[in-house]
Design an enzyme around this catalytic site. Structure first.
Site, PDB file in Angstrom:
ATOM      1  N   LYS A  89       0.826  -1.208   0.000  1.00 20.64           N
ATOM      2  CA  LYS A  89       0.000   0.000   0.000  1.00 20.64           C
ATOM      3  C   LYS A  89       0.868   1.269   0.000  1.00 20.64           C
ATOM      4  CE  LYS A  89      -4.041  -2.198   0.718  1.00 20.64           C
ATOM      5  NZ  LYS A  89      -3.588  -3.595   0.644  1.00 20.64           N
TER       6      LYS A  89
HETATM    7  C1  LIG Z   1      -4.035  -4.744  -0.086  1.00 18.25           C
HETATM    8  C2  LIG Z   1      -3.181  -5.966  -0.123  1.00 18.25           C
HETATM    9  C3  LIG Z   1      -3.372  -6.976  -1.103  1.00 18.25           C
HETATM   10  C4  LIG Z   1      -4.490  -6.932  -2.116  1.00 18.25           C
HETATM   11  O1  LIG Z   1      -4.280  -5.953  -3.080  1.00 18.25           O
HETATM   12  P1  LIG Z   1      -5.490  -5.462  -4.018  1.00 18.25           P
HETATM   13  O2  LIG Z   1      -4.956  -4.332  -4.777  1.00 18.25           O
HETATM   14  O3  LIG Z   1      -6.577  -5.056  -3.041  1.00 18.25           O
HETATM   15  O4  LIG Z   1      -5.895  -6.620  -4.852  1.00 18.25           O
HETATM   16  C5  LIG Z   1      -2.506  -8.064  -1.096  1.00 18.25           C
HETATM   17  N1  LIG Z   1      -1.523  -8.171  -0.182  1.00 18.25           N
HETATM   18  C6  LIG Z   1      -1.323  -7.229   0.777  1.00 18.25           C
HETATM   19  C7  LIG Z   1      -0.234  -7.432   1.778  1.00 18.25           C
HETATM   20  C8  LIG Z   1      -2.130  -6.092   0.830  1.00 18.25           C
HETATM   21  O5  LIG Z   1      -1.914  -5.171   1.809  1.00 18.25           O
END
Ligand SMILES: *Cc1c(COP(=O)(O)O)cnc(C)c1O
Length: 495
Positions: free
Chosen positions: A112
């Site tokens: 993120k």
């Molecule tokens: C948010 C997240 C995901 C999923 O990503 P999307 O873009 O929502 O598909 C996968 N792994 C981690 C560690 C995340 O924080």
């Protein structure tokens, strides 16, 4: 060429990038998508010699065409700096026949950070460009990871404040400690006596409250949101797929034009959609392999053409993928319908009314680039252990889902295409699950003991983001009932 944005449901079009970033969600509930796709104008060979920040500029300038060169470069420089614990920003690690793209070297050690470290800069620049002088107040409900990454991104960014609500008894000890120790004079963290849905509902209510909005405006504030449907989060995510291809090319693992497969552990479909967009601007993407955990609503969709969220929600060890409403999938639906907002809007109405929809045969044919798989809790643990025993490399549980899905895909499809696996979190963020996978048994020790053991086992230093919270003073202690959320916001802002 200037790129404008429109809603996937047809209600708005001709929107500039900066307006779309400020607005977040379209008025009709749709998501903003580019009206046309730009193409990379620079050769892969040139890109292969560039730093991450330079590639970020080459990619983002294609989509954010109303930003000046100076503005965009300032946003990029402010985001991808020493907050990352490696000068490379996203290392690419070869292990067991695949390339792991480590997207977790930012401030909160999850992917993120790739978007949330730049979103505040894009947002404040957008406000300035549109002569908006209100102070931007970001309201976020979090089940753990997004809240911390948003806090870190907006911390001490002039012209913004951020208020995060989390379920007081519904996040892990490490996640809570990460949030309540957050620094920054403009950050506010509030625990609520309720679950994540209560927090989310409370925040949505505030977004829709006209009296609150008027009172805020009178005091020079406006609300905005940092969640993953904002185009300002999607565009920065395209960059690392371009970077990965350029890097593989530069190191001689690929020749120019050779396809590259991508495996993405998926929840809200934002990360994998960014890879799809990388293909649209000219990166030779082979297969896009969508990896799910036991909440396999997306796997079922790719297998059957039917999206059906009427099912039990499963709590797994890859919590950031525990999602049944995958918001960003709407953008893909719109594109495979032939950029047809009416068709898309009809399907989304069905989803809202019945919790399911089915796409046409014609639309399914547009999905041939996608493959899908899912991994159970046990398979995920086995993938982590197997990779560790074979190579010494340790991955987190989300990446473990992707590794497991990739292993099965490669064997069944007999596909030898060079493959990049999006590695979305540091194993230190999920030390307990990772150590339990490696030991193949439950761990009785407390969290920090497991963190130290993981460091020894993986031969990787404990990341600063974790080291810090061991001793960091607690700065946020507000806890409130769900009904008091608005009162807390009013008190914080003095409205
Ligand atoms: C948010 C997240 C995901 C999923 O990503 P999307 O873009 O929502 O598909 C996968 N792994 C981690 C560690 C995340 O924080």
């Amino acid at each position: 060429m200037s790129i404008l944005y429109r809603s996937t449901r047809g209600g708005q079009n001709g929107i500039s990038a900066s307006q779309a970033i400020l607005q977040g969600l379209a008025d009709d509930g749709g998501l903003f998508v580019p009206e046309t796709f730009p193409k990379l104008a620079i050769s892969m060979e040139q890109l292969s010699g560039m730093h991450y920040r330079e590639i970020a500029y080459e990619v983002m300038r294609l989509f954010l065409t109303d930003f000046t060169e100076e503005e965009l470069k300032a946003c990029i420089a402010g985001a991808y700096d020493s907050k990352f614990d490696t000068e490379e920003i996203v290392p690419l690690v070869q292990a067991d026949g695949a390339y792991y793209l480590e997207l977790f070297h930012g401030a909160t050690i999850a992917f993120k950070d790739m978007a949330l470290s730049i979103l505040p800069h894009l947002m404040t620049t957008s406000a300035r460009k549109n002569n908006r002088h209100e102070e931007i107040v970001i309201l976020t409900a979090t089940s753990g990871d997004t809240g911390k990454a948003a806090l870190a991104g907006f911390s001490d960014v002039p012209g913004t404040r951020i208020i995060v609500f989390y379920p007081k008894h519904g996040v892990s000890a490490v996640q809570e400690k990460q949030m309540v120790t957050q620094k920054g004079e403009n950050t506010y963290v509030v625990g609520i006596e309720g679950n994540f849905d209560d927090a989310q509902t409370g925040v949505k209510k505030m977004f829709g409250d006209a009296t609150l909005k008027a009172d805020m405006e009178a005091k020079g504030f406006c609300f905005s949101s940092a969640n993953s449907i904002n185009i300002g989060r999607l565009v920065p995510q395209i960059v690392y797929y371009v970077y990965a291809y350029a890097k593989l090319l530069g190191e001689g693992h690929l020749h120019d034009g050779e396809p590259m497969n991508v495996v993405v552990p998926t929840g809200n479909f934002g990360n994998i959609l960014a890879a799809y967009y990388a293909g649209k601007i000219g990166i030779p993407i082979g297969k896009l392999i969508c990896a799910s955990n036991e909440n396999k609503v997306l796997f079922d969709f790719f297998m059957s053409g039917c999206y059906d969220r009427n099912r039990e929600f499963v709590l797994t060890n890859s919590p950031s993928m525990d999602i049944l409403i995958s918001s960003n999938l709407e953008r893909l639906i719109y594109h495979i319908a032939g950029d047809d907002s009416e068709k898309n809007a009809a399907l989304m109405r069905q989803l809202a009314q019945t919790g399911r929809y089915e796409i046409t045969e014609e639309m399914r044919e547009q999905l041939s680039q996608f493959a899908a798989g899912y991994a159970t809790e046990q398979e995920t643990g086995e993938a982590i252990r197997r990779l560790y025993e074979k190579t010494g490399y340790v991955i987190d549980t989300h990446t473990g889902v992707a590794a497991s899905v990739y292993q099965r895909y490669a064997a069944e499809a007999k596909d030898n295409t060079k493959t990049v696996i999006a590695s979305t979190a540091s194993p230190f963020k999920f030390s307990r699950s990772v150590m339990e996978a490696i030991r193949a048994e439950k761990c009785a020790e407390e969290d920090f003991a497991l963190i130290d053991e993981l460091s020894a086992v993986a031969n990787v230093e404990v990341p600063a983001a974790i080291e810090e919270i061991r001793t960091a003073p607690i700065r946020h202690t507000t806890v409130c009932a769900t009904e008091e959320m608005q009162a807390v916001v009013r008190r914080i802002l003095g409205v």
